[in-house]
Scaffold this motif. Sequence first.
Motif, PDB file in Angstrom:
ATOM      1  N   LYS A  25       0.848  -1.190   0.000  1.00  0.00           N
ATOM      2  CA  LYS A  25       0.000   0.000   0.000  1.00  0.00           C
ATOM      3  C   LYS A  25       0.885   1.242   0.000  1.00  0.00           C
ATOM      4  O   LYS A  25       1.972   1.244   0.564  1.00  0.00           O
ATOM      5  N   VAL A  26       0.405   2.292  -0.638  1.00  0.00           N
ATOM      6  CA  VAL A  26       1.128   3.556  -0.738  1.00  0.00           C
ATOM      7  C   VAL A  26       0.348   4.599   0.050  1.00  0.00           C
ATOM      8  O   VAL A  26      -0.850   4.780  -0.183  1.00  0.00           O
ATOM      9  N   PRO A  27       1.011   5.304   0.986  1.00  0.00           N
ATOM     10  CA  PRO A  27       0.282   6.294   1.783  1.00  0.00           C
ATOM     11  C   PRO A  27      -0.172   7.484   0.927  1.00  0.00           C
ATOM     12  O   PRO A  27       0.535   7.915   0.015  1.00  0.00           O
ATOM     13  N   MET A  28      -1.372   7.970   1.262  1.00  0.00           N
ATOM     14  CA  MET A  28      -1.940   9.104   0.540  1.00  0.00           C
ATOM     15  C   MET A  28      -2.829   9.884   1.514  1.00  0.00           C
ATOM     16  O   MET A  28      -3.502   9.288   2.348  1.00  0.00           O
ATOM     17  N   THR A  29      -2.815  11.191   1.381  1.00  0.00           N
ATOM     18  CA  THR A  29      -3.688  12.006   2.218  1.00  0.00           C
ATOM     19  C   THR A  29      -5.106  11.993   1.641  1.00  0.00           C
ATOM     20  O   THR A  29      -5.309  11.617   0.481  1.00  0.00           O
ATOM     21  N   ILE A  30      -6.063  12.425   2.446  1.00  0.00           N
ATOM     22  CA  ILE A  30      -7.450  12.495   1.978  1.00  0.00           C
ATOM     23  C   ILE A  30      -7.559  13.452   0.793  1.00  0.00           C
ATOM     24  O   ILE A  30      -8.216  13.154  -0.199  1.00  0.00           O
ATOM     25  N   ARG A  31      -6.890  14.591   0.893  1.00  0.00           N
ATOM     26  CA  ARG A  31      -6.928  15.569  -0.205  1.00  0.00           C
ATOM     27  C   ARG A  31      -6.328  14.978  -1.481  1.00  0.00           C
ATOM     28  O   ARG A  31      -6.860  15.179  -2.572  1.00  0.00           O
ATOM     29  N   GLY A  32      -5.245  14.227  -1.352  1.00  0.00           N
ATOM     30  CA  GLY A  32      -4.632  13.593  -2.514  1.00  0.00           C
ATOM     31  C   GLY A  32      -5.579  12.617  -3.188  1.00  0.00           C
ATOM     32  O   GLY A  32      -5.673  12.570  -4.418  1.00  0.00           O
ATOM     33  N   GLU A  33      -6.292  11.839  -2.378  1.00  0.00           N
ATOM     34  CA  GLU A  33      -7.270  10.896  -2.938  1.00  0.00           C
ATOM     35  C   GLU A  33      -8.387  11.653  -3.647  1.00  0.00           C
ATOM     36  O   GLU A  33      -8.800  11.281  -4.752  1.00  0.00           O
ATOM     37  N   GLN A  34      -8.884  12.715  -3.038  1.00  0.00           N
ATOM     38  CA  GLN A  34      -9.964  13.497  -3.649  1.00  0.00           C
ATOM     39  C   GLN A  34      -9.532  14.095  -4.980  1.00  0.00           C
ATOM     40  O   GLN A  34     -10.296  14.094  -5.948  1.00  0.00           O
ATOM     41  N   GLU A  35      -8.305  14.600  -5.033  1.00  0.00           N
ATOM     42  CA  GLU A  35      -7.803  15.185  -6.281  1.00  0.00           C
ATOM     43  C   GLU A  35      -7.700  14.131  -7.378  1.00  0.00           C
ATOM     44  O   GLU A  35      -8.038  14.394  -8.536  1.00  0.00           O
ATOM     45  N   LEU A  36      -7.239  12.926  -7.016  1.00  0.00           N
ATOM     46  CA  LEU A  36      -7.156  11.853  -8.005  1.00  0.00           C
ATOM     47  C   LEU A  36      -8.539  11.443  -8.496  1.00  0.00           C
ATOM     48  O   LEU A  36      -8.747  11.220  -9.690  1.00  0.00           O
ATOM     49  N   ARG A  37      -9.497  11.330  -7.584  1.00  0.00           N
ATOM     50  CA  ARG A  37     -10.862  10.954  -7.979  1.00  0.00           C
ATOM     51  C   ARG A  37     -11.488  12.014  -8.887  1.00  0.00           C
ATOM     52  O   ARG A  37     -12.182  11.683  -9.855  1.00  0.00           O
ATOM     53  N   THR A  38     -11.233  13.285  -8.609  1.00  0.00           N
ATOM     54  CA  THR A  38     -11.739  14.367  -9.461  1.00  0.00           C
ATOM     55  C   THR A  38     -11.115  14.286 -10.848  1.00  0.00           C
ATOM     56  O   THR A  38     -11.810  14.418 -11.863  1.00  0.00           O
ATOM     57  N   GLU A  39      -9.813  14.065 -10.903  1.00  0.00           N
ATOM     58  CA  GLU A  39      -9.128  13.933 -12.192  1.00  0.00           C
ATOM     59  C   GLU A  39      -9.660  12.739 -12.968  1.00  0.00           C
ATOM     60  O   GLU A  39      -9.864  12.817 -14.186  1.00  0.00           O
ATOM     61  N   LEU A  40      -9.935  11.632 -12.277  1.00  0.00           N
ATOM     62  CA  LEU A  40     -10.483  10.442 -12.920  1.00  0.00           C
ATOM     63  C   LEU A  40     -11.863  10.736 -13.506  1.00  0.00           C
ATOM     64  O   LEU A  40     -12.163  10.328 -14.632  1.00  0.00           O
ATOM     65  N   GLU A  41     -12.699  11.444 -12.769  1.00  0.00           N
ATOM     66  CA  GLU A  41     -14.031  11.802 -13.268  1.00  0.00           C
ATOM     67  C   GLU A  41     -13.935  12.620 -14.554  1.00  0.00           C
ATOM     68  O   GLU A  41     -14.699  12.388 -15.505  1.00  0.00           O
ATOM     69  N   VAL A  42     -13.021  13.571 -14.586  1.00  0.00           N
ATOM     70  CA  VAL A  42     -12.846  14.409 -15.775  1.00  0.00           C
ATOM     71  C   VAL A  42     -12.429  13.545 -16.966  1.00  0.00           C
ATOM     72  O   VAL A  42     -12.964  13.688 -18.073  1.00  0.00           O
ATOM     73  N   LEU A  43     -11.495  12.638 -16.727  1.00  0.00           N
ATOM     74  CA  LEU A  43     -11.025  11.770 -17.815  1.00  0.00           C
ATOM     75  C   LEU A  43     -12.134  10.842 -18.313  1.00  0.00           C
ATOM     76  O   LEU A  43     -12.262  10.608 -19.519  1.00  0.00           O
ATOM     77  N   LEU A  44     -12.924  10.316 -17.395  1.00  0.00           N
ATOM     78  CA  LEU A  44     -14.016   9.420 -17.785  1.00  0.00           C
ATOM     79  C   LEU A  44     -15.083  10.159 -18.586  1.00  0.00           C
ATOM     80  O   LEU A  44     -15.724   9.572 -19.469  1.00  0.00           O
ATOM     81  N   LYS A  45     -15.267  11.459 -18.323  1.00  0.00           N
ATOM     82  CA  LYS A  45     -16.218  12.257 -19.095  1.00  0.00           C
ATOM     83  C   LYS A  45     -15.668  12.583 -20.482  1.00  0.00           C
ATOM     84  O   LYS A  45     -16.438  12.799 -21.424  1.00  0.00           O
ATOM     85  N   ARG A  46     -14.329  12.632 -20.608  1.00  0.00           N
ATOM     86  CA  ARG A  46     -13.707  12.907 -21.917  1.00  0.00           C
ATOM     87  C   ARG A  46     -13.771  11.695 -22.837  1.00  0.00           C
ATOM     88  O   ARG A  46     -13.751  11.849 -24.059  1.00  0.00           O
TER      89      ARG A  46
END
Length: 157
Positions: free
Chosen positions: A3-24
Amino acid sequence: MDKVPMTIRGEQELRTELEVLLKRRPLISQAIAEARELGDLKENAEYHAAREEQGICEAQIRDIEYKLSVAQVIDVSKMDNTGKVIFGTTVTLLDIDTDKEVTYQIVGDDEANIKSGKISVSSPIARGLIGKFDGDEVVISTPGGEKDFEIIKVDYI
């Protein structure tokens, strides 16, 4: 799989970026279909550009999905505030040689951004700070030589 440590904000930013890519994704597919209708694919620049964009988008989606699958999200705000430097804490340091204060948040490798005060947990400074306490003096080996710091404040935000 580690497992790789990640902050809550880091996870949220990745999920937001993923949503944008999935919409593209469907927009890129539509651009490919429209470019196909233009005729000969060998000399169709629009088709090749859309296919290249699709490849880049799919690679980014796979990369983010992988990072999220191996992430160990750590909410430092729920930790006991003991003054100990751990992953996710924000540390204010006093450079003893220059009397300058600097503030860093210790984050995962993918979240690190020195311009916004986020340093990787695997960086020399973070490795030297982990486990130390508010008020401690630390000597950290950096590429520029040894630096003396005093830990002024540890925040669990």
